[in-house]
Design a protein around this motif. Structure first.
Motif, PDB file in Angstrom:
ATOM      1  N   LEU A 201      -5.925   0.230  -0.025  1.00 37.39           N
ATOM      2  CA  LEU A 201      -5.492  -0.527   1.217  1.00 37.39           C
ATOM      3  C   LEU A 201      -6.089  -1.965   1.327  1.00 37.39           C
ATOM      4  CD1 LEU A 201      -3.385   0.155   2.835  1.00 37.39           C
ATOM      5  CD2 LEU A 201      -5.288   1.130   4.714  1.00 37.39           C
ATOM      6  N   LEU A 202      -7.127  -2.226   1.214  1.00 40.25           N
ATOM      7  CA  LEU A 202      -7.842  -3.458   1.616  1.00 40.25           C
ATOM      8  C   LEU A 202      -7.206  -4.626   0.452  1.00 40.25           C
ATOM      9  CD1 LEU A 202     -11.328  -2.759   2.827  1.00 40.25           C
ATOM     10  CD2 LEU A 202      -9.264  -3.087   4.117  1.00 40.25           C
ATOM     11  N   ALA A 203      -7.242  -4.022  -0.900  1.00 37.93           N
ATOM     12  CA  ALA A 203      -6.626  -4.649  -2.079  1.00 37.93           C
ATOM     13  C   ALA A 203      -5.369  -5.004  -1.824  1.00 37.93           C
ATOM     14  CB  ALA A 203      -7.045  -4.137  -3.378  1.00 37.93           C
ATOM     15  N   ALA A 204      -4.567  -4.091  -1.264  1.00 40.31           N
ATOM     16  CA  ALA A 204      -3.148  -4.481  -1.283  1.00 40.31           C
ATOM     17  C   ALA A 204      -2.764  -5.156  -0.031  1.00 40.31           C
ATOM     18  CB  ALA A 204      -2.546  -2.938  -0.968  1.00 40.31           C
ATOM     19  N   SER A 205      -3.740  -5.657   1.000  1.00 42.91           N
ATOM     20  CA  SER A 205      -3.475  -6.355   2.170  1.00 42.91           C
ATOM     21  C   SER A 205      -3.530  -8.022   1.731  1.00 42.91           C
ATOM     22  CB  SER A 205      -4.478  -6.013   3.011  1.00 42.91           C
ATOM     23  OG  SER A 205      -5.805  -6.440   2.788  1.00 42.91           O
ATOM     24  N   VAL A 206      -4.246  -8.113   0.720  1.00 43.47           N
ATOM     25  CA  VAL A 206      -3.986  -9.516   0.282  1.00 43.47           C
ATOM     26  C   VAL A 206      -2.738 -10.101  -0.089  1.00 43.47           C
ATOM     27  CG1 VAL A 206      -4.752 -11.091  -1.787  1.00 43.47           C
ATOM     28  CG2 VAL A 206      -6.438  -9.109  -1.121  1.00 43.47           C
TER      29      VAL A 206
ATOM     30  N   LEU B 229       3.266  -4.455   5.062  1.00 43.11           N
ATOM     31  CA  LEU B 229       2.438  -3.229   4.339  1.00 43.11           C
ATOM     32  C   LEU B 229       2.069  -2.199   5.114  1.00 43.11           C
ATOM     33  CD1 LEU B 229       1.338  -2.269   1.683  1.00 43.11           C
ATOM     34  CD2 LEU B 229      -1.013  -3.328   2.143  1.00 43.11           C
ATOM     35  N   ALA B 230       2.668  -1.070   5.048  1.00 41.36           N
ATOM     36  CA  ALA B 230       2.504   0.150   5.864  1.00 41.36           C
ATOM     37  C   ALA B 230       1.754   1.202   4.996  1.00 41.36           C
ATOM     38  CB  ALA B 230       3.999   0.578   6.489  1.00 41.36           C
TER      39      ALA B 230
ATOM     40  N   TYR C  16       6.708  -3.041   2.290  1.00 39.33           N
ATOM     41  CA  TYR C  16       5.809  -2.176   1.038  1.00 39.33           C
ATOM     42  C   TYR C  16       5.431  -0.790   1.813  1.00 39.33           C
ATOM     43  CZ  TYR C  16       6.279  -6.655  -0.946  1.00 39.33           C
ATOM     44  OH  TYR C  16       6.938  -7.729  -1.655  1.00 39.33           O
ATOM     45  N   VAL C  17       5.838   0.137   1.730  1.00 43.39           N
ATOM     46  CA  VAL C  17       5.019   1.649   2.002  1.00 43.39           C
ATOM     47  C   VAL C  17       4.303   2.027   0.719  1.00 43.39           C
ATOM     48  CG1 VAL C  17       5.534   3.800   2.883  1.00 43.39           C
ATOM     49  CG2 VAL C  17       7.412   2.083   3.270  1.00 43.39           C
ATOM     50  N   LEU C  18       2.786   2.172   1.244  1.00 42.42           N
ATOM     51  CA  LEU C  18       1.828   2.673   0.324  1.00 42.42           C
ATOM     52  C   LEU C  18       1.242   3.859   0.632  1.00 42.42           C
ATOM     53  CD1 LEU C  18      -0.014   1.826  -2.071  1.00 42.42           C
ATOM     54  CD2 LEU C  18      -1.457   0.554  -0.227  1.00 42.42           C
TER      55      LEU C  18
END
Length: 187
Positions: free
Chosen positions: A137-142, A42-43, A70-72
């Motif tokens: 970002l923290l939610a996406a890191s899961v 995840l970037a 995944y580019v966020l």
């Protein structure tokens, strides 16, 4: 507590009306790359130099481990929230902002690929999400293999070693975090 007592309600911040939904251009997803997707790299990308260096490293990591990338980008059009009735009035601005960020993600990927002298050799998906940057970002890191961030983004405090987003990621992400510094010539 008995069954007739009301449940305890924790103190919280004042309710903030939800952000209005945005129309997202083709090729961009608004879904968070979380557990329903295969774990990947995840970037976080905000278009800053730091996020481009992080995206370059994220591409290398994804290719090395054979993982999806995944580019966020996170769009927070109103950090303080909207007053009642205002969300509908800013819909067009939110759509323009989201479209601009989506275009920025496409340009960021193209710029990094040009700098590498070759296209990215794996699966890539671009995501633009409305919300507060650190929370999204923290939610996406899961469920991700690695979160890759730059040392600083577009915050503007060049004297800081780490920005607020990278600091929060290091301390609170649900996966390992790789913080990418500026190249030696740029420090």
């Amino acid at each position: 507590m008995t069954s007739t007592d009301p449940p305890a309600v924790p103190p919280s911040a004042p309710a903030v009306p939800p952000l209005p939904p945005a129309v997202v251009p083709a090729g961009i997803s608004v879904e968070l790359p979380g557990p329903p997707h295969p774990p990947g790299i995840l970037a976080a990308c905000d278009g800053s130099d730091g996020s481009l260096w992080a995206l370059d490293r994220a591409m290398t990591e994804a290719e090395l481990f054979g993982l999806p990338l995944y580019v966020l980008a996170v769009v927070n059009p109103s950090p303080g929230g909207y007053p009642p009735g205002m969300a509908e009035l800013v819909q067009e601005s939110v759509e323009r902002l989201t479209s601009s960020m989506a275009d920025g993600l496409h340009r960021a990927v193209a710029a990094v690929e040009r700098g590498r002298g070759r296209p990215f050799g794996g699966g890539i998906s671009l995501h633009v999400v409305l919300g507060r940057v650190v929370e999204v970002l923290l939610a996406a890191s899961v469920g991700q293999h690695t979160l890759v961030v730059g040392t600083r983004g577009n915050g503007g405090f060049s004297r800081l070693l780490l920005g607020s987003v990278s600091t929060a990621a290091v301390h609170h992400a649900a996966c390992p975090v790789l913080v990418v510094p500026a190249p030696p010539a740029r420090r």
